[in-house]
Design a protein around this motif. Structure first.
Motif, mmCIF file in Angstrom:
data_model
loop_
_atom_site.group_PDB
_atom_site.id
_atom_site.type_symbol
_atom_site.label_atom_id
_atom_site.label_comp_id
_atom_site.label_asym_id
_atom_site.label_seq_id
_atom_site.Cartn_x
_atom_site.Cartn_y
_atom_site.Cartn_z
ATOM 1 N N VAL A 113 -7.885 8.746 1.669
ATOM 2 C CA VAL A 113 -9.248 8.801 1.116
ATOM 3 C C VAL A 113 -8.828 8.929 -0.463
ATOM 4 O O VAL A 113 -9.499 8.165 -1.311
ATOM 5 C CB VAL A 113 -10.151 9.934 1.368
ATOM 6 C CG1 VAL A 113 -11.264 10.432 0.437
ATOM 7 C CG2 VAL A 113 -10.682 9.768 2.755
ATOM 8 N N ALA A 114 -7.892 9.586 -0.963
ATOM 9 C CA ALA A 114 -7.612 9.772 -2.330
ATOM 10 C C ALA A 114 -7.051 8.389 -2.733
ATOM 11 O O ALA A 114 -7.301 8.012 -3.951
ATOM 12 C CB ALA A 114 -6.484 10.805 -2.407
ATOM 13 N N GLY A 115 -6.477 7.490 -2.034
ATOM 14 C CA GLY A 115 -5.931 6.066 -2.138
ATOM 15 C C GLY A 115 -7.219 5.036 -2.229
ATOM 16 O O GLY A 115 -6.885 4.117 -3.083
ATOM 17 N N LEU A 116 -8.003 5.432 -1.694
ATOM 18 C CA LEU A 116 -9.411 4.403 -1.877
ATOM 19 C C LEU A 116 -10.080 4.557 -3.311
ATOM 20 O O LEU A 116 -10.950 3.550 -3.445
ATOM 21 C CB LEU A 116 -10.413 4.944 -0.689
ATOM 22 C CG LEU A 116 -10.107 5.048 0.725
ATOM 23 C CD1 LEU A 116 -11.295 5.289 1.604
ATOM 24 C CD2 LEU A 116 -9.368 3.558 1.039
ATOM 25 N N LYS A 117 -9.926 5.533 -4.052
ATOM 26 C CA LYS A 117 -10.548 5.560 -5.300
ATOM 27 C C LYS A 117 -9.970 4.344 -6.217
ATOM 28 O O LYS A 117 -10.820 3.801 -7.124
ATOM 29 C CB LYS A 117 -10.131 6.815 -6.041
ATOM 30 C CG LYS A 117 -10.587 8.092 -5.283
ATOM 31 C CD LYS A 117 -10.099 9.347 -6.229
ATOM 32 C CE LYS A 117 -10.668 10.526 -5.364
ATOM 33 N NZ LYS A 117 -10.142 11.833 -6.081
ATOM 34 N N ARG A 118 -8.920 3.603 -5.809
ATOM 35 C CA ARG A 118 -8.406 2.621 -6.763
ATOM 36 C C ARG A 118 -9.225 1.232 -6.289
ATOM 37 O O ARG A 118 -8.954 0.273 -7.045
ATOM 38 C CB ARG A 118 -6.861 2.384 -6.385
ATOM 39 C CG ARG A 118 -6.012 3.574 -6.951
ATOM 40 C CD ARG A 118 -4.644 3.457 -7.233
ATOM 41 N NE ARG A 118 -4.091 2.935 -5.774
ATOM 42 C CZ ARG A 118 -3.540 4.042 -5.056
ATOM 43 N NH1 ARG A 118 -3.726 5.109 -5.476
ATOM 44 N NH2 ARG A 118 -2.912 3.795 -3.851
ATOM 45 N N GLY A 147 0.428 -1.426 0.067
ATOM 46 C CA GLY A 147 0.068 -0.077 0.023
ATOM 47 C C GLY A 147 0.824 1.450 0.028
ATOM 48 O O GLY A 147 0.299 2.459 0.170
ATOM 49 N N GLU A 148 2.236 1.280 -0.290
ATOM 50 C CA GLU A 148 3.134 2.312 -0.147
ATOM 51 C C GLU A 148 3.874 2.310 -1.378
ATOM 52 O O GLU A 148 5.310 2.156 -1.215
ATOM 53 C CB GLU A 148 3.884 2.430 1.214
ATOM 54 C CG GLU A 148 3.040 2.723 2.373
ATOM 55 C CD GLU A 148 3.880 2.678 3.630
ATOM 56 O OE1 GLU A 148 4.940 3.171 3.584
ATOM 57 O OE2 GLU A 148 3.539 1.925 4.517
ATOM 58 N N GLU A 163 -0.009 9.166 7.430
ATOM 59 C CA GLU A 163 -0.577 9.893 6.411
ATOM 60 C C GLU A 163 -1.722 10.555 6.938
ATOM 61 O O GLU A 163 -2.501 10.216 7.990
ATOM 62 C CB GLU A 163 -1.082 8.920 5.452
ATOM 63 C CG GLU A 163 -0.044 8.268 4.739
ATOM 64 C CD GLU A 163 -0.495 7.386 3.488
ATOM 65 O OE1 GLU A 163 -0.767 6.344 3.684
ATOM 66 O OE2 GLU A 163 -0.531 7.878 2.387
ATOM 67 N N GLN A 164 -2.185 11.849 6.209
ATOM 68 C CA GLN A 164 -3.292 12.468 6.637
ATOM 69 C C GLN A 164 -4.544 11.809 6.264
ATOM 70 O O GLN A 164 -4.330 10.986 5.003
ATOM 71 C CB GLN A 164 -3.200 13.915 6.235
ATOM 72 C CG GLN A 164 -2.146 14.533 6.763
ATOM 73 C CD GLN A 164 -2.100 14.674 8.154
ATOM 74 O OE1 GLN A 164 -3.225 15.346 8.803
ATOM 75 N NE2 GLN A 164 -1.128 14.337 8.925
ATOM 76 N N TYR A 165 -5.748 12.119 6.749
ATOM 77 C CA TYR A 165 -6.952 11.751 6.156
ATOM 78 C C TYR A 165 -7.322 11.602 4.630
ATOM 79 O O TYR A 165 -7.793 10.995 4.000
ATOM 80 C CB TYR A 165 -8.226 12.368 6.835
ATOM 81 C CG TYR A 165 -9.456 12.002 6.296
ATOM 82 C CD1 TYR A 165 -10.220 12.945 5.562
ATOM 83 C CD2 TYR A 165 -10.180 10.640 6.781
ATOM 84 C CE1 TYR A 165 -11.707 12.436 5.207
ATOM 85 C CE2 TYR A 165 -11.457 10.536 6.401
ATOM 86 C CZ TYR A 165 -12.043 11.465 5.625
ATOM 87 O OH TYR A 165 -13.356 11.086 4.918
ATOM 88 N N ASP A 166 -6.988 13.085 4.027
ATOM 89 C CA ASP A 166 -7.324 13.237 2.593
ATOM 90 C C ASP A 166 -6.422 12.343 1.825
ATOM 91 O O ASP A 166 -6.842 11.754 0.918
ATOM 92 C CB ASP A 166 -6.916 14.594 2.479
ATOM 93 C CG ASP A 166 -7.971 15.656 2.957
ATOM 94 O OD1 ASP A 166 -7.708 16.974 3.095
ATOM 95 O OD2 ASP A 166 -9.229 14.964 3.357
#
Length: 288
Positions: free
Chosen positions: A230-235, A174-175, A224-227
């Motif tokens: 969340v951006a990574g969840l789009k995948r 995940g990184e 990591e910050q919340y945003d």
């Protein structure tokens, strides 16, 4: 043998003064100075040697011990001024020196631990080992593996972290873009072994990645910050997002009995892992 200081006796006359010597009370000695009279934090060569450098941790510990009281604060700028021009300008370099002191019972919080401190400000909460004194420094010295030992342990453990299973130069799950760095760590910390009167041995060494290695855990990046998350969840697909939601609600990632058994088994010493392999092979009627 006590040091001595001269005492001049006799009246004013043309006769030379007579020098008598008397012992110096140990309580009168300046403990902040080395045997040659140099302040401990201004030394560059270790006393009694010709070329051995006097470590920066020793100098830093001495300066804090004699120049700061418990509860006092200090800054990186103060350290550079006090310890001289040979101290690196990098704040990270000095931070590493402070981390080394913390391993020797010094308690030195920064803004990361105490929000009341300013950026680049530290507080001395407890004084630890007097590292400029050989006998005290020896209590904190650790055995470092030789190149031969490192090669052996790396080959034995398959060049993979025995804690998380990561391999050298792989990316952490995940990184993207991260690189796994491997080092050599302990199954049982040396401090714990010493407290039990036990000795370190080859079976106590194991491969660890830099994140799992207890000596560098404080160097891990900030979460990591919340945003960013969340951006990574789009995948994620709908099924994957549903699975993640289930994990988040439970507060853990469910693991099978085999996963749990492997997590426990891979942390065993090498000799015990070999014995476990033989045990499982015999149970299943296979050759090890």
């Amino acid at each position: 043998m006590n040091t001595v200081k001269p005492v001049v006796s006799g009246q004013r006359s043309t006769e030379p003064a007579i020098l008598h010597f008397m012992s110096v009370d140990p309580s009168e000695r300046d403990e902040s100075r080395a045997p040659d009279g140099t302040l401990w934090w201004e030394l560059s060569i270790r006393p009694g040697t010709q070329k051995q450098r006097f470590g920066q941790e020793c100098r830093l510990a001495a300066w804090l011990w004699f120049k700061k009281n418990v509860g006092d604060t200090f800054t990186m700028r103060e350290l550079r001024v006090a310890l001289g021009p040979d101290i690196a300008d990098s704040s990270e370099h000095l931070n590493r020196r402070l981390r080394e002191l913390r391993k020797c019972d010094w308690v030195i919080p920064s803004q990361r631990n105490d929000a009341t401190l300013a950026h680049d400000e530290y507080r001395l909460e407890a004084k630890g080992g007097r590292l400029w004194i050989d006998s005290e420094r020896a209590k904190y010295e650790k055995f470092a593996p030789s190149a031969r030992v490192r090669r052996f342990v790396m080959e034995r453990d398959g060049s993979r972290c025995r804690i998380c299973g990561a391999g050298v130069d792989e990316e952490y799950p995940g990184e993207p873009g991260t690189k796994v760095r491997l080092t050599i760590g302990h199954l049982v910390p040396q401090e714990r072994l010493k407290s039990r009167g036990a000795r370190d041995d080859m079976d106590n060494w194991r491969v660890e990645c830099s994140r799992c290695n207890e000596t560098v855990r404080d160097e891990m990046p900030d979460p990591e910050q919340y945003d960013e998350v969340v951006a990574g969840l789009k995948r994620l697909t709908g099924k994957e997002a549903s699975e993640l939601l289930n994990w988040m609600r439970k507060g853990e990632r469910p693991r099978s009995k085999v996963d749990q058994a492997y997590d426990r088994a891979r942390k065993l010493p090498h000799s015990d892992r070999s014995a476990l392999i033989e045990h499982l092979a015999k149970r299943l009627g296979e050759s090890s």
